[in-house]
Design a protein around this motif. Sequence first.
Motif, PDB file in Angstrom:
ATOM      1  N   UNK A   1      50.990  44.702  46.405  1.00  4.88           N
ATOM      2  CA  UNK A   1      49.956  45.723  46.178  1.00  4.88           C
ATOM      3  C   UNK A   1      49.276  45.521  44.827  1.00  4.88           C
ATOM      4  N   UNK A   2      50.078  45.216  43.819  1.00  2.07           N
ATOM      5  CA  UNK A   2      49.518  45.004  42.487  1.00  2.07           C
ATOM      6  C   UNK A   2      48.585  43.793  42.466  1.00  2.07           C
ATOM      7  N   UNK A   3      49.021  42.700  43.068  1.00  2.14           N
ATOM      8  CA  UNK A   3      48.204  41.479  43.083  1.00  2.14           C
ATOM      9  C   UNK A   3      46.908  41.703  43.851  1.00  2.14           C
ATOM     10  N   UNK A   4      46.984  42.457  44.931  1.00  2.31           N
ATOM     11  CA  UNK A   4      45.754  42.749  45.695  1.00  2.31           C
ATOM     12  C   UNK A   4      44.761  43.517  44.830  1.00  2.31           C
ATOM     13  N   UNK A   5      45.244  44.519  44.087  1.00  5.30           N
ATOM     14  CA  UNK A   5      44.366  45.273  43.185  1.00  5.30           C
ATOM     15  C   UNK A   5      43.820  44.375  42.080  1.00  5.30           C
ATOM     16  N   UNK A   6      44.677  43.506  41.572  1.00  8.88           N
ATOM     17  CA  UNK A   6      44.269  42.615  40.490  1.00  8.88           C
ATOM     18  C   UNK A   6      43.179  41.659  40.955  1.00  8.88           C
ATOM     19  N   UNK A   7      43.336  41.142  42.154  1.00  8.36           N
ATOM     20  CA  UNK A   7      42.325  40.206  42.676  1.00  8.36           C
ATOM     21  C   UNK A   7      40.983  40.891  42.904  1.00  8.36           C
ATOM     22  N   UNK A   8      41.025  42.181  43.233  1.00  7.23           N
ATOM     23  CA  UNK A   8      39.765  42.921  43.369  1.00  7.23           C
ATOM     24  C   UNK A   8      39.056  43.054  42.025  1.00  7.23           C
ATOM     25  N   UNK A   9      39.864  43.291  40.973  1.00  6.89           N
ATOM     26  CA  UNK A   9      39.282  43.480  39.647  1.00  6.89           C
ATOM     27  C   UNK A   9      38.970  42.164  38.952  1.00  6.89           C
TER      28      UNK A   9
ATOM     29  N   UNK B   1      38.471  38.734  40.451  1.00  6.50           N
ATOM     30  CA  UNK B   1      38.391  37.710  41.491  1.00  6.50           C
ATOM     31  C   UNK B   1      38.266  36.310  40.881  1.00  6.50           C
ATOM     32  N   UNK B   2      38.784  35.347  41.595  1.00  7.68           N
ATOM     33  CA  UNK B   2      38.671  33.934  41.212  1.00  7.68           C
ATOM     34  C   UNK B   2      39.453  33.589  39.939  1.00  7.68           C
ATOM     35  N   UNK B   3      40.433  34.403  39.591  1.00 11.35           N
ATOM     36  CA  UNK B   3      41.254  34.083  38.414  1.00 11.35           C
ATOM     37  C   UNK B   3      42.722  34.030  38.842  1.00 11.35           C
ATOM     38  N   UNK B   4      43.050  32.982  39.581  1.00  5.58           N
ATOM     39  CA  UNK B   4      44.414  32.864  40.099  1.00  5.58           C
ATOM     40  C   UNK B   4      45.432  32.566  39.004  1.00  5.58           C
ATOM     41  N   UNK B   5      44.996  31.969  37.902  1.00  2.00           N
ATOM     42  CA  UNK B   5      45.924  31.757  36.791  1.00  2.00           C
ATOM     43  C   UNK B   5      46.382  33.093  36.218  1.00  2.00           C
ATOM     44  N   UNK B   6      45.452  34.056  36.132  1.00  2.00           N
ATOM     45  CA  UNK B   6      45.806  35.391  35.665  1.00  2.00           C
ATOM     46  C   UNK B   6      46.793  36.048  36.630  1.00  2.00           C
ATOM     47  N   UNK B   7      46.529  35.896  37.924  1.00  2.00           N
ATOM     48  CA  UNK B   7      47.425  36.465  38.932  1.00  2.00           C
ATOM     49  C   UNK B   7      48.830  35.898  38.781  1.00  2.00           C
TER      50      UNK B   7
END
Length: 811
Positions: free
Chosen positions: A385-393, A395-401
């Motif tokens: 759930x957290x990662x899904x929210x993070x990707x919305x905020x 996007x395109x920063x998979x290193x941050x994820x």
Amino acid sequence: MTVETFSSDFIARLRHSRGVDLETASQNDLYSALAWTVRKNLIDRWLETKKTQAAQKAKVVAYLSAEYLLGAQLNNMLLASGLEQTARDAMASLGLDFDKLASVEVEPGLGNGGLGRLAACFVDSLATLDIPAIGYGIRYQHGIFRQTFVDGRQAEQPDNWLELGSPWELPHPEASVTVRFGGSVAHATSATGEDVATWTPSWEVEAVPYNYLVPGYGTANVNSLRLWSARATQSFDLQIFNSGDYEAAVRAQTFAENISQVLYPEDSTPQGKELRLQQQYFFVAASLRDMIEQVGTSLDALRTLPERVVFQLNDTHPVIAIPELMRLLVDEYSVAWDEAWDITRSVFNYTCHTLLPEALEVWPVELLGRLLPRHMEIIFRINDDFIAELREQRPHDELLVRRMSIIQEQPLRAVRMAHLATIGSTKVNGVAALHSELLKDKVLVDFSNLWPGKFTNVTNGVTPRRFVKLANPGLSSLIDEAIGTGWVKDLSELRQLEPLAEDAEFRARFRDVKYANKVRFAKVLQERDGIEVSPDAIFDVMVKRLHEYKRQMLKLLHVVSLYDRVLKGDFDPTTLTKRVVLFGAKAAPGYLMAKEIIALINAVGKTINSDPRLDGRLRIAFPANYNVTLAEKLIPAADVSEQISLAGKEASGTGNMKFALNGALTIGTLDGANVEIRELVGEDNFFLFGLTEPEVEQLQSAGYQSAKYYESNPALRGAIDLIASGAFSNGDRSAFERVVSDLLWHDRFLVLADFESYIEAQSTLESAYADQDAWSRAAVLNVARSGFFSSDRSIRDYLDRIWHAPAVPLR
């Protein structure tokens, strides 16, 4: 309570609880009867406190901590109950020596260092401020370990602090909580289409609560410390016993009781790691269940949890409480996931106590999933759930994820407990101004960028009741005479002492108190450890957990460099400022470098203490098993407080605060709470040295080479060469090769880089000490300006910034 009534109660306790009379009683009988007599006078207040708080449905601070380094209880209970003189007079009327009886007490082995001592200070302050609170932890059967030295090397012995029982604890086996482990999870779909998980554990233990009273000072309120002890649900199998397999008959009991046997079991083995995780889940599972039952288990009651309780996570040890609360709400009480998550995030807050990445706990997914399979599922869903929210905020920063994910993928798939704590909490706080900034800017920078409002600071503090009023009666009396007694509950009143720093008579009396404390400590050290020290010397003190970042090696190199100069004839040893360097430290059993440093300190001490050329002008004293009881005698006697960790590594420190409050001057780096101490006491009353945190980072980034400092500084080279030569190991050059090699080729904590600055600061310190009147002025100002470092102030900051729990005084 009159002396006669106290004496009568004491005799009754001796007879009815111990089954002896005054003539046949042992010292432990007498001490126990004394403790029970004191406790009796707090029980009614304790029961009334609980009743009042429950009637008002007060918001409770539930402090979850793996450690509580309480110290001896008798004198603290007497102070809180106002019965100190009554108890003394009562014992004297019966021909008994109160101090002798008090010395029988063995302090509870429930903590190790600053984390546990802070927790003990906090529960004291919560009670003093009338805040409804309960501390939760583990009743360790043997504590951490009792430190002894064998040929100068640390040896760990069991700490049998409960061998004769404890008169301060109130067991309640009828209120035991079942805690489950292992097994499997089955999933089904409900009639409404929701997933329903059923956890079938494979084994379980009972958590038995033991209550300790936590009285406030200057108030009727008495809060609780509830510690859990593990026992088997079925501890004895009669059929197996009758078959002759006696060991197997009690195997379940042994297995279960291991959970609460030892604080911080050595975790270099897979079994040790698993036991640590068992401990952590054991006490938080029992504690959450205990608190929820107090609030109520109906859906309406559970929805009020954020108004009724706040759980403070004292470091990462209790963080497994977050998925445990989710499990209780979702699986056992049928709260919808999203609502349960809102409740959970509202009731938890997280205190981070470190800047060292290796100190932020991670648990292998395999281990956590095997021991707590349902919790692992919950953690995965929280993370998804957290990662899904993070990707919305973002996007395109998979290193941050990847950086922010609760699940670490490399080098081992594991759960990052600090990330779980941050995501699952309302607030995250550091424990000193510098620490909190570094926490936001470095340790948890991605989270602070995402949620800047989630992070705050609460600088640590210490209780003035134990560490000034009780530990330093001479100074306490002097302060009482000068400004009254209100400072014990409002430490900011110490500011009224500031003008007295200019009063020659007051400075002289202050010096007399310090000297009397040094005489007292010298006597304690002689009787306790057989170590002789002169109260006429500087008492130069470094007491803290043995860790390389705290840099006990830097202090030792200073001593060795002085000795090396004497050996080389650089100066007459009779011109040395008389100095006793006092160490107190335990090393974790598996921390081999720390244990090597302890061995080296003792080896150096053995050599210089017996060298007639020094005529006792330079000595090392390293009493084994440093604890709160010894601290209460040493801290008031200290002239110099060594706070010399590498800048950017110490979260806060609390020893630095205790020493300043008792009139010791600090030599230290700009690290942890040293920064705030220096700002408050004044630059002229603090001996600063060393690199700053940005300078440390720059030097390390540029490729720090410690050997260059060795080559360029003759005093440093001489000290290291003397160690390497075997001068402290009977000519064995290999004895401390590991320490020498580490300094020259690794030196992670820049001991050699700060050496020259440290030696210069020590020289300045010696010159200042030579003018005793000026030194006394600086010491008085340290006391007067350290009122900020009260744990009462810390708790008020927690209340204002995080907890928002109103006081509930007894009427």
